[in-house]
Design a protein around this motif. Structure first.
Motif, PDB file in Angstrom:
ATOM      1  N   PRO A   1      -6.629  -1.576  -1.066  1.00  0.00           N
ATOM      2  CA  PRO A   1      -7.099  -2.323   0.112  1.00  0.00           C
ATOM      3  C   PRO A   1      -6.287  -1.990   1.372  1.00  0.00           C
ATOM      4  O   PRO A   1      -5.282  -1.298   1.303  1.00  0.00           O
ATOM      5  CB  PRO A   1      -6.896  -3.785  -0.301  1.00  0.00           C
ATOM      6  CG  PRO A   1      -5.736  -3.735  -1.253  1.00  0.00           C
ATOM      7  CD  PRO A   1      -5.890  -2.445  -2.005  1.00  0.00           C
ATOM      8  N   ASN A   2      -6.753  -2.505   2.500  1.00  0.00           N
ATOM      9  CA  ASN A   2      -6.109  -2.192   3.776  1.00  0.00           C
ATOM     10  C   ASN A   2      -5.634  -3.436   4.519  1.00  0.00           C
ATOM     11  O   ASN A   2      -5.473  -3.417   5.743  1.00  0.00           O
ATOM     12  CB  ASN A   2      -7.068  -1.399   4.661  1.00  0.00           C
ATOM     13  CG  ASN A   2      -8.272  -2.226   5.103  1.00  0.00           C
ATOM     14  OD1 ASN A   2      -8.651  -3.177   4.420  1.00  0.00           O
ATOM     15  ND2 ASN A   2      -8.865  -1.865   6.224  1.00  0.00           N
ATOM     16  N   VAL A   3      -5.433  -4.528   3.804  1.00  0.00           N
ATOM     17  CA  VAL A   3      -5.000  -5.796   4.417  1.00  0.00           C
ATOM     18  C   VAL A   3      -3.489  -5.945   4.284  1.00  0.00           C
ATOM     19  O   VAL A   3      -2.946  -5.948   3.177  1.00  0.00           O
ATOM     20  CB  VAL A   3      -5.703  -7.003   3.755  1.00  0.00           C
ATOM     21  CG1 VAL A   3      -5.214  -8.304   4.376  1.00  0.00           C
ATOM     22  CG2 VAL A   3      -7.209  -6.878   3.891  1.00  0.00           C
ATOM     23  N   ILE A   4      -2.809  -6.044   5.437  1.00  0.00           N
ATOM     24  CA  ILE A   4      -1.355  -6.208   5.472  1.00  0.00           C
ATOM     25  C   ILE A   4      -1.045  -7.672   5.768  1.00  0.00           C
ATOM     26  O   ILE A   4      -1.394  -8.184   6.833  1.00  0.00           O
ATOM     27  CB  ILE A   4      -0.707  -5.308   6.547  1.00  0.00           C
ATOM     28  CG1 ILE A   4      -1.005  -3.835   6.267  1.00  0.00           C
ATOM     29  CG2 ILE A   4       0.794  -5.536   6.609  1.00  0.00           C
ATOM     30  CD1 ILE A   4      -0.481  -2.890   7.330  1.00  0.00           C
ATOM     31  N   ASP A   5      -0.403  -8.340   4.840  1.00  0.00           N
ATOM     32  CA  ASP A   5      -0.050  -9.747   5.020  1.00  0.00           C
ATOM     33  C   ASP A   5       1.233  -9.843   5.856  1.00  0.00           C
ATOM     34  O   ASP A   5       2.284 -10.260   5.384  1.00  0.00           O
ATOM     35  CB  ASP A   5       0.139 -10.422   3.657  1.00  0.00           C
ATOM     36  CG  ASP A   5       0.322 -11.929   3.790  1.00  0.00           C
ATOM     37  OD1 ASP A   5       0.037 -12.465   4.877  1.00  0.00           O
ATOM     38  OD2 ASP A   5       0.755 -12.567   2.816  1.00  0.00           O
ATOM     39  N   HIS A   6       1.094  -9.433   7.112  1.00  0.00           N
ATOM     40  CA  HIS A   6       2.230  -9.414   8.031  1.00  0.00           C
ATOM     41  C   HIS A   6       1.667  -9.346   9.444  1.00  0.00           C
ATOM     42  O   HIS A   6       0.465  -9.183   9.640  1.00  0.00           O
ATOM     43  CB  HIS A   6       3.130  -8.202   7.756  1.00  0.00           C
ATOM     44  CG  HIS A   6       4.585  -8.467   8.012  1.00  0.00           C
ATOM     45  ND1 HIS A   6       5.073  -8.746   9.263  1.00  0.00           N
ATOM     46  CD2 HIS A   6       5.661  -8.475   7.186  1.00  0.00           C
ATOM     47  CE1 HIS A   6       6.398  -8.924   9.194  1.00  0.00           C
ATOM     48  NE2 HIS A   6       6.775  -8.775   7.943  1.00  0.00           N
ATOM     49  N   PHE A   7       2.541  -9.476  10.461  1.00  0.00           N
ATOM     50  CA  PHE A   7       2.087  -9.360  11.845  1.00  0.00           C
ATOM     51  C   PHE A   7       2.410  -7.996  12.437  1.00  0.00           C
ATOM     52  O   PHE A   7       2.128  -7.744  13.614  1.00  0.00           O
ATOM     53  CB  PHE A   7       2.709 -10.471  12.709  1.00  0.00           C
ATOM     54  CG  PHE A   7       4.213 -10.509  12.664  1.00  0.00           C
ATOM     55  CD1 PHE A   7       4.971  -9.649  13.439  1.00  0.00           C
ATOM     56  CD2 PHE A   7       4.864 -11.419  11.850  1.00  0.00           C
ATOM     57  CE1 PHE A   7       6.358  -9.690  13.404  1.00  0.00           C
ATOM     58  CE2 PHE A   7       6.250 -11.472  11.806  1.00  0.00           C
ATOM     59  CZ  PHE A   7       7.004 -10.600  12.586  1.00  0.00           C
ATOM     60  N   MET A   8       3.010  -7.100  11.638  1.00  0.00           N
ATOM     61  CA  MET A   8       3.330  -5.758  12.120  1.00  0.00           C
ATOM     62  C   MET A   8       3.326  -4.784  10.949  1.00  0.00           C
ATOM     63  O   MET A   8       3.315  -5.183   9.788  1.00  0.00           O
ATOM     64  CB  MET A   8       4.709  -5.753  12.800  1.00  0.00           C
ATOM     65  CG  MET A   8       5.857  -6.033  11.856  1.00  0.00           C
ATOM     66  SD  MET A   8       7.452  -6.006  12.706  1.00  0.00           S
ATOM     67  CE  MET A   8       8.592  -6.199  11.325  1.00  0.00           C
ATOM     68  N   CYS A   9       3.318  -3.510  11.280  1.00  0.00           N
ATOM     69  CA  CYS A   9       3.414  -2.470  10.256  1.00  0.00           C
ATOM     70  C   CYS A   9       4.888  -2.244   9.936  1.00  0.00           C
ATOM     71  O   CYS A   9       5.662  -1.901  10.824  1.00  0.00           O
ATOM     72  CB  CYS A   9       2.800  -1.170  10.765  1.00  0.00           C
ATOM     73  SG  CYS A   9       1.015  -1.228  10.961  1.00  0.00           S
ATOM     74  N   ASP A  10       5.251  -2.463   8.695  1.00  0.00           N
ATOM     75  CA  ASP A  10       6.623  -2.221   8.274  1.00  0.00           C
ATOM     76  C   ASP A  10       6.606  -1.562   6.899  1.00  0.00           C
ATOM     77  O   ASP A  10       5.560  -1.440   6.253  1.00  0.00           O
ATOM     78  CB  ASP A  10       7.431  -3.510   8.262  1.00  0.00           C
ATOM     79  CG  ASP A  10       8.933  -3.253   8.410  1.00  0.00           C
ATOM     80  OD1 ASP A  10       9.322  -2.089   8.639  1.00  0.00           O
ATOM     81  OD2 ASP A  10       9.714  -4.210   8.295  1.00  0.00           O
ATOM     82  N   LEU A  11       7.762  -1.169   6.451  1.00  0.00           N
ATOM     83  CA  LEU A  11       7.865  -0.304   5.274  1.00  0.00           C
ATOM     84  C   LEU A  11       7.336  -0.945   3.999  1.00  0.00           C
ATOM     85  O   LEU A  11       6.431  -0.423   3.353  1.00  0.00           O
ATOM     86  CB  LEU A  11       9.317   0.138   5.097  1.00  0.00           C
ATOM     87  CG  LEU A  11       9.869   0.985   6.249  1.00  0.00           C
ATOM     88  CD1 LEU A  11      11.374   1.118   6.150  1.00  0.00           C
ATOM     89  CD2 LEU A  11       9.209   2.357   6.263  1.00  0.00           C
TER      90      LEU A  11
END
Length: 297
Positions: free
Chosen positions: A167-177
């Protein structure tokens, strides 16, 4: 290893899904962002305009304030806009760009924290200007930029080798490692170790250097008067507040590949260096006098 990406964009979930809380958070972070920018840019203007603030420590503090302002601008505006918008997507290229920028400017700021340390000024005051000559200061500043670039480029190079197939859902407010590594279509244990060796070791090393530095400063003041002790404790005490901000950095990058709900709170404390201008400069008597002189002009 070839990069097989079926994902062209990511969805950032932000701090919360609650629409009312999203609006509250956006207002709070807007205020914090404006305060961070005004405080840090004010420091840059004061240090640049005042002739009395030409010592090496203020040279590094000017650079630190500038880096803090840029670092906050890499993440915070996007986070505020996403909190008010229904569309919270970010392209793969945009995500990688944000990842590089946050680790480059964040890395430079973290290294500059050592330069803002007052060890040489307090422990070797008579040799301070000789040791910290303009040439040495420029070389050290250049070294921080090179160190930040190498740190960020290392992260970017191995992230580009990772396949994202959904999937492409990031449970965050920014792109991080780590949020990105959890979405990878491959085993990421080795890459997790690389993150620890790069980001984690850098945070821990600088944290320990600062702790040892302040311990040496306090030990060197045994023979000083009570007034000298009070001044040193006032300076070191406020600077130790900055050291506390290394705790989130260590928590975020010295661990196995995983994400936790508390990660967002930890990251927020790192992206809003609102206290740095007050800790390092605006409490300083020399800076206050310089502000008064500039105001009178």
């Amino acid at each position: 290893m070839g990069c097989r990406n079926n994902v062209t964009e990511f969805i950032l979930l932000g701090l919360t899904k609650n629409p009312d809380l999203r609006q509250i958070f956006s207002a709070v972070f807007l205020i914090m962002y404006v305060a961070t920018m005004l405080g840090n840019l004010l420091i840059v203007v004061i240090m640049t305009a005042s002739r009395s603030l030409r010592s090496p420590i203020y040279f590094f503090l000017t650079s630190l304030s500038l880096m803090d302002a840029i670092f906050s601008s890499v993440i915070t505006p996007k986070m505020i806009v996403n909190s008010l918008s229904e569309s919270t997507t970010i392209s793969l290229q945009g995500c990688m760009t944000q990842l590089f920028a946050e680790h480059f400017f964040g890395g430079v700021s973290i290294i500059l924290t050592i330069m803002a340390d007052r060890y040489v000024a307090i422990c070797k005051p008579l040799h301070y200007m000789t040791i910290m000559s303009p040439r040495v200061c420029c070389l050290l500043l250049g070294g921080t930029w090179v160190g930040g670039f190498l740190h960020a480029m290392t992260q970017l190079l191995f992230m580009y080798q990772i396949p994202f197939c959904g999937p492409n859902v990031i449970d965050h407010f920014m792109c991080d490692l780590f949020p990105l590594l959890t979405l990878a279509c491959m085993d990421t244990h080795i890459l997790g170790l690389l993150v620890i060796l790069n980001s984690g070791v850098m945070c821990v090393t600088i944290f320990l250097i600062l702790i040892v530095s302040y311990m040496v400063i306090l030990c060197s003041l045994k023979s000083c008067s009570s007034e000298g002790w009070c001044k040193a404790l006032s300076t070191c005490g406020s600077h130790l507040t900055v050291i506390v901000f290394f705790v989130p950095c260590i928590f975020l990058y010295v661990r196995p590949v995983a994400t936790y709900p508390i990660d967002k709170a930890m990251a927020v404390s790192d992206i809003t260096p609102i206290l740095n201008p007050f800790i390092y400069t605006l409490r300083n008597a020399e800076v206050k006098n310089a502000v008064k002189k500039l105001w009178m002009q």
